[in-house]
Design a protein around this motif. Sequence first.
Motif: not given
Length: 374
Positions: A349-374
Motif C-alpha cells: 500500500l503506497f500513495h502511487t499504487m495503481t488500480e491495476r497493481e492493487q487488483q493484482r494483489v487481490v486476485t492472487l489472495i482470492r486465487r489462493a483461497a480458491g476463489l475467482r478474480a473479483a
Amino acid sequence: MKPWLGDEEARAAAEAVASGWVAQGPRVAEFESAFAAYVGAPHGVAVSSCTTALHLALHLLGIGLGDEVVVPSFSFIATANSAVYVGATPVFADVEVADGNVSARTVEPVLTDHTRAVVVVDQGGMPADVQPLRELCERRGIALVEDAACAAGSRYRGAPAGGQAALAAWSFHPRKLLTTGEGGMLTTSDAELAVRARRLREHGMNLSAADRHQSRQPVIESYLEVGFNYRMTDIQAAVGLVQLGKLDAMVVRRRELASNYQEALAEVPGLRTVQDPPWGESNFQSFWVELRDDYPLRRNELLTALADEGVSARAGIMATHRQPAYAGHAHGDLTTTERLTDNTLILPLFHTMTEREQQRVVTLIRRAAGLRAA
C-alpha cells in the motif's frame, strides 16, 4: 511501501545544501514548529529517529535501574529497547485482537509497584484507545508515553492522534507516510521538558550550535548534564517540510486504497482485514490482514505465493518477547500477540499504487483461497 518523494523534496534538500547550513539549524526549528502545529502539540523537538525520541522521553521522566516499563511485545523491537537504554526492565503486555494495540484491559494485569511508565503504540497507524489508559496510569501515578511512530495523519476521537500526549515519539523513516530519510520527533505538552530535550539532544549544551554561530560576540558554551548526539540535519528538515505539506493527500489516498482492499477481500473465507476502531481513523501506514484456520494457506505459504508472482508483502508485526535479546523478560499472557504475529501479513500500500497493481494483489489472495478474480 514506497515513499512519495519527488522533485520538490530534491529542490528543498539542494537549497539546504546550497545555503551552507546543513546541520541542525533554522529549517529544523521551522519543521519542529510546523509538525507540532499539525498534530496539535504545544512543543516539538526534532531528533535523529523515533528510537532516540523514545529514549529521551524515558530519560526525561527519570526512569532507570529498578524501574519497570510496560510495553507491547507486538511492536518493533525499538519500543522495548528504549526501556533498556535507561536501565529499566521492559514488561510485555498483550494487545487487542481487533487493532493490535495495548489497552487498559491488557496493561492493568502486568502493572506492579515497580511500574514507572507505560508505552502505548499506535501500531501500523491504528490509533490506540489512549484515554482509558491515561486514566488508569493517572490513578496509579504512572507516566504514559505514546509511541506514535506510525501515526502521523491518524485521528483519535476527532483530533490528531498523539497530539494530546504528555510525551509522544514519532518516526520519519521511509516506511512511514512522512519521511526525512531517517529522523524523528518528540512532542510534549510540557515547556520545561521541551527545553531540556533540546539540550539533551545536543550533548547537554546550554545553547544550541545555531545560537552560538549566529551570535556576534564570542560565546563559550557549557554542558549542564550528560547528553546525547540526537540531532536532525537541516537537509532532513527541508525534506520534512515538503512532506508535511503532502501529508493530508497521502492519508486520503491511503484510506481510499485501504477501503478498496476491505471491500474486495470482504468475502474471502478465513481472512480478516484491519478496520478503523470506533474511536478513530487510521492513516493505514500498514494494511494488514489476518489469516484464520479456514484460509487454505498458512501465512508464510501465502507470502511465498505472492512473492512468486512478484508481489512484495511482509510478515506481520514481530513479537519482541520471542527475540533472543529478550529471552526471559517478564510478561503477562501474550496469546493474542502470538496469534497476530503468526497469522498476519502486511499488504502493499503506497500513495502511487495503481488500480491495476492493487487488483493484482487481490486476485492472487482470492486465487489462493480458491476463489475467482473479483
